[in-house]
Scaffold this active site. Structure first.
Site, PDB file in Angstrom:
ATOM      1  N   CYS A  87      49.673  46.569  41.855  1.00 33.28           N
ATOM      2  CA  CYS A  87      48.525  45.784  41.383  1.00 33.28           C
ATOM      3  C   CYS A  87      47.182  46.464  41.653  1.00 33.28           C
ATOM      4  O   CYS A  87      46.256  46.384  40.838  1.00 33.28           O
ATOM      5  CB  CYS A  87      48.545  44.376  41.955  1.00 33.28           C
ATOM      6  SG  CYS A  87      48.553  44.273  43.762  1.00 33.28           S
ATOM      7  N   ASP A 107      44.068  39.580  35.689  1.00 35.82           N
ATOM      8  CA  ASP A 107      45.173  39.586  36.637  1.00 35.82           C
ATOM      9  C   ASP A 107      46.258  40.575  36.210  1.00 35.82           C
ATOM     10  O   ASP A 107      46.835  40.439  35.128  1.00 35.82           O
ATOM     11  CB  ASP A 107      45.770  38.174  36.722  1.00 35.82           C
ATOM     12  CG  ASP A 107      46.734  38.009  37.875  1.00 35.82           C
ATOM     13  OD1 ASP A 107      47.057  39.019  38.531  1.00 35.82           O
ATOM     14  OD2 ASP A 107      47.171  36.871  38.130  1.00 35.82           O
ATOM     15  N   HIS A 148      49.202  40.850  37.487  1.00 39.04           N
ATOM     16  CA  HIS A 148      50.517  40.408  37.952  1.00 39.04           C
ATOM     17  C   HIS A 148      51.387  39.789  36.861  1.00 39.04           C
ATOM     18  O   HIS A 148      52.202  38.901  37.129  1.00 39.04           O
ATOM     19  CB  HIS A 148      50.349  39.416  39.113  1.00 39.04           C
ATOM     20  CG  HIS A 148      49.683  40.014  40.303  1.00 39.04           C
ATOM     21  ND1 HIS A 148      48.311  39.942  40.490  1.00 39.04           N
ATOM     22  CD2 HIS A 148      50.180  40.704  41.359  1.00 39.04           C
ATOM     23  CE1 HIS A 148      47.992  40.567  41.617  1.00 39.04           C
ATOM     24  NE2 HIS A 148      49.107  41.034  42.167  1.00 39.04           N
TER      25      HIS A 148
END
Length: 487
Positions: A172, A366, A368
């Site tokens: 990430c 994001d 993820h």
């Protein structure tokens, strides 16, 4: 936030822009499940569980036929179950259970939104969902969804000599840093006003930027090449890395690519990592030295120019377990800078790319989400680029982000850099003794001048660090160094 650059105009989006309606965006916040302390304490144990689980299918299968059969017999059922979790929406739900539920949409407030140097002024009608498609909410959404998104990928060629064919659960920070650099390239090549077109063919420059971030060694800024360039700073496939090492890795990668014959694979700007000391091993507010920036530009141009475009990366540690509240106003203010590239930050062990703020909330992209690996050809103006963008707006309170983060800025030319230095100096002066970083023309001259001034007026000479920068004190005369850690 209205106090910062109130004269900045909100950017306008085309009435034909493909955007979500205001009423769709203004969704209610998700309910919190448990205290933030409980979620934080659980995150590490959950992370270790996920690492073991995903390593089953992240690893590249051995070439031996008998080994393949043995592996399949032992793990096929478990691998299939985990793959189903990833392919569906369960991975997102598990992630949110660990880190807290995502808050989506735009908070129901008329406060200004700042997105990478642009201000969007909302009206009460827009917040109530009564505004038309030409509203500031729509313009903000169009801008947000035009930012390049990098996420977890699976199914790419193994990284180096490792067996990793996915960066799920560990990449990430790498992906967040790719997003920041991709925005710098967008600003450099297409300008801040660029928005993703409604239909193909795409801009050639846009497609070429995506090509640079493909998931293979052939793509200049892939995680494959980034990990190799960052090996001296501890980067390795399967391991999580912090913002400081990430910034240094980009510096190393840009330097190595500069020597290649293919100019299309080079980062078209100098890279300057602004840290507390030359080797990053000293605490205290980092010092942006103008002479150092100039030197980076001359080295980048190989002596052919006194100044070039420059990417500034400022890794910071603004507290111990959480960001000290003294720094929040300054973090917010950085998004009002026209040179803003946002922040690499998030919660502990879960990096995101923060691109904007409204009051005390930070909007972010994001990484993820798990998607299949994609490599966009440099000339493919008809490519499917949908996996590189997101129209779902997420936000997090600024005081909940991890204190270890990095801020990015892009300066196109010397005039742009001078404006940035002026804004940064004012921000440090207004920080009430808690600057994010300071600006000095040179490390040695400032020390000499400060000492001479003190001697001439008979004042007591305060402590001055090795960079020639005075310790900044607050209104009560207290020096603040307690929250800084070594970078």
């Amino acid at each position: 936030m209205k106090g910062f650059h109130d004269d900045a105009a909100a950017s306008k989006c085309s009435p034909n822009s493909k955007i979500d309606t205001a009423s769709h965006l203004l969704t209610s916040d998700c309910s919190d499940s448990g205290s933030s302390e409980r979620k934080s304490s659980k995150s590490l144990s959950w992370s270790s569980i996920f690492a073991s689980a995903f390593s089953v299918f992240e690893l590249h299968r051995e070439s031996s036929t008998c080994e393949k059969k043995s592996f399949s017999t032992r793990n096929n059922g478990w691998t299939s179950a985990v793959k189903k979790i990833v392919a569906g929406g369960a991975m997102r739900r598990i992630h949110e259970r660990v880190l807290g539920p995502s808050k989506t949409g735009i908070p129901n407030t008329v406060s200004d939104i700042w997105l990478l140097g642009l201000c969007y002024k909302l009206s009460q009608e827009e917040c109530s969902g009564d505004a038309g498609t030409s509203s500031a909410v729509s313009a903000f959404t169009n801008d947000f969804s035009s930012r390049i998104l990098m996420t977890y990928r699976k199914g790419f060629d193994a990284i180096g000599d490792s067996k990793y064919i996915s960066d799920v659960n560990w990449g990430c920070m790498l992906r967040s840093s790719q997003m920041l650099v991709a925005q710098a390239l967008l600003f450099h090549r297409l300008g801040r006003s660029w928005r993703k077109p409604l239909q193909k063919p795409w801009d050639e420059e846009y497609v070429e930027i995506l090509h640079l971030f493909g998931d293979s060694e052939a793509s200049a800024f892939s995680i494959h090449n980034l990990l190799q360039a960052g090996s001296l700073y501890g980067l390795a496939a399967g391991s999580w890395v912090g913002p400081y090492a990430m910034c240094r890795s980009w510096e190393s990668l840009a330097s190595s690519k500069k020597e290649e014959m293919d100019t299309g694979s080079q980062l078209p700007m100098a890279v300057y990592v602004v840290s507390g000391d030359e080797d990053g091993e000293r605490g205290g507010a980092p010092v942006l030295c103008i002479e150092d920036a100039s030197r980076h530009c001359r080295e980048f141009s190989k002596g052919q120019a006194d100044w070039t475009p420059i990417l500034l990366l400022v890794p910071l540690v603004l507290g111990l377990e959480k960001v000290n509240s003294r720094y929040i106003p300054s973090l917010q203010a950085t998004f009002t800078f026209p040179q803003s590239l946002g922040i690499l930050g998030g919660k502990t062990g879960a990096s995101t790319y923060i691109v904007g703020v409204q009051d005390d909330n930070a909007f972010y992209l994001d990484p993820h989400e798990v998607q299949l690996a994609v490599n966009v050809s440099r000339q493919d103006v008809e490519a499917d680029t949908s996996s590189y963008h997101c129209s779902l707006i997420r936000y997090i309170p600024l005081d909940l982000i991890d204190p270890s983060l990095a801020i990015g800025f892009y300066c196109r030319d010397k005039g742009d850099f001078d404006e940035f230095c002026s804004l940064a100096t004012k921000l440090a002066n207004d920080s009430n003794g808690a600057p994010l970083f300071t600006v000095a023309h040179s490390r040695t001259l400032r020390k000499q001048v400060n000492r001479e001034d003190m001697i001439n007026d008979g004042s007591e000479i305060p402590d001055i660090d090795s960079h020639g920068v005075l310790a900044i004190t607050d209104a009560e005369g207290n020096t603040h160094e307690d929250d800084w850690q070594l970078l």
